[in-house]
Motif scaffolding. Sequence first.
Motif, PDB file in Angstrom:
ATOM      1  N   UNK A  14       0.830  -1.195   0.000  1.00 59.82           N
ATOM      2  CA  UNK A  14       0.000   0.000   0.000  1.00 59.82           C
ATOM      3  C   UNK A  14       0.870   1.253   0.000  1.00 59.82           C
ATOM      4  N   UNK A  15       1.901   1.266   0.856  1.00 57.46           N
ATOM      5  CA  UNK A  15       2.801   2.418   0.881  1.00 57.46           C
ATOM      6  C   UNK A  15       3.547   2.569  -0.444  1.00 57.46           C
ATOM      7  N   UNK A  16       3.957   1.458  -1.045  1.00 60.73           N
ATOM      8  CA  UNK A  16       4.638   1.526  -2.337  1.00 60.73           C
ATOM      9  C   UNK A  16       3.698   2.048  -3.417  1.00 60.73           C
ATOM     10  N   UNK A  17       2.449   1.599  -3.410  1.00 57.48           N
ATOM     11  CA  UNK A  17       1.479   2.057  -4.416  1.00 57.48           C
ATOM     12  C   UNK A  17       1.213   3.546  -4.269  1.00 57.48           C
ATOM     13  N   UNK A  18       1.027   3.996  -3.043  1.00 59.03           N
ATOM     14  CA  UNK A  18       0.794   5.420  -2.819  1.00 59.03           C
ATOM     15  C   UNK A  18       2.046   6.216  -3.194  1.00 59.03           C
ATOM     16  N   UNK A  19       3.215   5.688  -2.848  1.00 55.14           N
ATOM     17  CA  UNK A  19       4.462   6.367  -3.195  1.00 55.14           C
ATOM     18  C   UNK A  19       4.669   6.478  -4.693  1.00 55.14           C
ATOM     19  N   UNK A  20       4.379   5.391  -5.423  1.00 59.31           N
ATOM     20  CA  UNK A  20       4.520   5.432  -6.876  1.00 59.31           C
ATOM     21  C   UNK A  20       3.508   6.373  -7.523  1.00 59.31           C
ATOM     22  N   UNK A  21       2.369   6.546  -6.894  1.00 60.09           N
ATOM     23  CA  UNK A  21       1.366   7.467  -7.440  1.00 60.09           C
ATOM     24  C   UNK A  21       1.648   8.917  -7.100  1.00 60.09           C
ATOM     25  N   UNK A  22       1.952   9.185  -5.838  1.00 64.06           N
ATOM     26  CA  UNK A  22       2.136  10.558  -5.388  1.00 64.06           C
ATOM     27  C   UNK A  22       3.559  11.073  -5.583  1.00 64.06           C
ATOM     28  N   UNK A  23       4.525  10.184  -5.607  1.00 66.93           N
ATOM     29  CA  UNK A  23       5.920  10.597  -5.751  1.00 66.93           C
ATOM     30  C   UNK A  23       6.189  11.443  -6.987  1.00 66.93           C
ATOM     31  N   UNK A  24       5.848  10.969  -8.180  1.00 64.81           N
ATOM     32  CA  UNK A  24       6.094  11.785  -9.378  1.00 64.81           C
ATOM     33  C   UNK A  24       5.315  13.100  -9.379  1.00 64.81           C
ATOM     34  N   UNK A  25       4.114  13.083  -8.829  1.00 63.58           N
ATOM     35  CA  UNK A  25       3.331  14.316  -8.778  1.00 63.58           C
ATOM     36  C   UNK A  25       4.006  15.337  -7.877  1.00 63.58           C
ATOM     37  N   UNK A  26       4.421  14.894  -6.692  1.00 60.49           N
ATOM     38  CA  UNK A  26       5.087  15.808  -5.771  1.00 60.49           C
ATOM     39  C   UNK A  26       6.427  16.284  -6.326  1.00 60.49           C
ATOM     40  N   UNK A  27       7.165  15.386  -6.976  1.00 63.85           N
ATOM     41  CA  UNK A  27       8.430  15.797  -7.584  1.00 63.85           C
ATOM     42  C   UNK A  27       8.225  16.815  -8.700  1.00 63.85           C
ATOM     43  N   UNK A  28       7.203  16.637  -9.514  1.00 68.39           N
ATOM     44  CA  UNK A  28       6.948  17.594 -10.597  1.00 68.39           C
ATOM     45  C   UNK A  28       6.508  18.943 -10.046  1.00 68.39           C
ATOM     46  N   UNK A  29       5.700  18.949  -8.970  1.00 61.69           N
ATOM     47  CA  UNK A  29       5.299  20.207  -8.338  1.00 61.69           C
ATOM     48  C   UNK A  29       6.514  20.928  -7.760  1.00 61.69           C
ATOM     49  N   UNK A  30       7.393  20.173  -7.086  1.00 55.00           N
ATOM     50  CA  UNK A  30       8.594  20.755  -6.506  1.00 55.00           C
ATOM     51  C   UNK A  30       9.505  21.294  -7.598  1.00 55.00           C
ATOM     52  N   UNK A  31       9.672  20.544  -8.669  1.00 56.93           N
ATOM     53  CA  UNK A  31      10.502  20.966  -9.794  1.00 56.93           C
ATOM     54  C   UNK A  31       9.933  22.228 -10.438  1.00 56.93           C
ATOM     55  N   UNK A  32       8.624  22.275 -10.642  1.00 53.51           N
ATOM     56  CA  UNK A  32       7.998  23.452 -11.249  1.00 53.51           C
ATOM     57  C   UNK A  32       8.140  24.665 -10.339  1.00 53.51           C
ATOM     58  N   UNK A  33       7.998  24.480  -9.048  1.00 59.04           N
ATOM     59  CA  UNK A  33       8.126  25.604  -8.119  1.00 59.04           C
ATOM     60  C   UNK A  33       9.558  26.117  -8.087  1.00 59.04           C
ATOM     61  N   UNK A  34      10.520  25.200  -8.163  1.00 63.55           N
ATOM     62  CA  UNK A  34      11.921  25.582  -8.089  1.00 63.55           C
ATOM     63  C   UNK A  34      12.400  26.224  -9.394  1.00 63.55           C
ATOM     64  N   UNK A  35      11.996  25.650 -10.535  1.00 59.13           N
ATOM     65  CA  UNK A  35      12.474  26.136 -11.828  1.00 59.13           C
ATOM     66  C   UNK A  35      11.691  27.355 -12.330  1.00 59.13           C
ATOM     67  N   UNK A  36      10.424  27.445 -12.004  1.00 59.98           N
ATOM     68  CA  UNK A  36       9.599  28.562 -12.483  1.00 59.98           C
ATOM     69  C   UNK A  36       8.678  29.020 -11.358  1.00 59.98           C
ATOM     70  N   UNK A  37       9.194  29.808 -10.436  1.00 56.80           N
ATOM     71  CA  UNK A  37       8.332  30.268  -9.353  1.00 56.80           C
ATOM     72  C   UNK A  37       7.211  31.138  -9.898  1.00 56.80           C
ATOM     73  N   UNK A  38       6.056  31.132  -9.234  1.00 52.60           N
ATOM     74  CA  UNK A  38       4.921  31.905  -9.751  1.00 52.60           C
ATOM     75  C   UNK A  38       5.198  33.407  -9.698  1.00 52.60           C
ATOM     76  N   UNK A  39       4.965  34.072 -10.810  1.00 52.68           N
ATOM     77  CA  UNK A  39       5.123  35.527 -10.912  1.00 52.68           C
ATOM     78  C   UNK A  39       3.845  36.092 -11.521  1.00 52.68           C
ATOM     79  N   UNK A  40       2.772  36.187 -10.734  1.00 52.84           N
ATOM     80  CA  UNK A  40       1.527  36.674 -11.314  1.00 52.84           C
ATOM     81  C   UNK A  40       1.628  38.148 -11.706  1.00 52.84           C
TER      82      UNK A  40
END
Length: 124
Positions: A14-40
């Motif tokens: 269960x932890x592996x399934x949740x990790x495989x599902x949420x891991x890439x999403x969280x990594x992409x959010x972190x990458x997007x925040x780091x590489x292109x911070x919001x500038x409204x």
Amino acid sequence: MTEYHPYAFLVVFLLAAVGFGLGPILLSKLWAWWMAPPKPGPVKQAIYECGLESRGRGAVQFKVEYYLYAILFLIFDVEVLFLLPFAVAFLDLPAGACVAMLVFLLLLAEGLVWAWAKGLLKWQ
């Protein structure tokens, strides 16, 4: 040697399934925040549609009948695909398979009669 709980592997899976599902999403959010911070800004928040300024309502109303026809077509089209293997192997099938296919056809006919009785097949 330690004894593990009999359902411990389920927790690990269960932890592996949740990790495989949420891991890439969280990594992409972190990458997007780091590489292109919001500038409204007013230009960035403006509605962009092919380089032209939008006019009027964006929503277009469709008649519900179009969707009903599409759904009915998909239902009966896919059901024909289920009939093809049955027709190919008809002579080699046991009686139980023929009864199951008869029940399937009766349910299909019931759906068609229901759509007809509701007036879904009349174009308005």
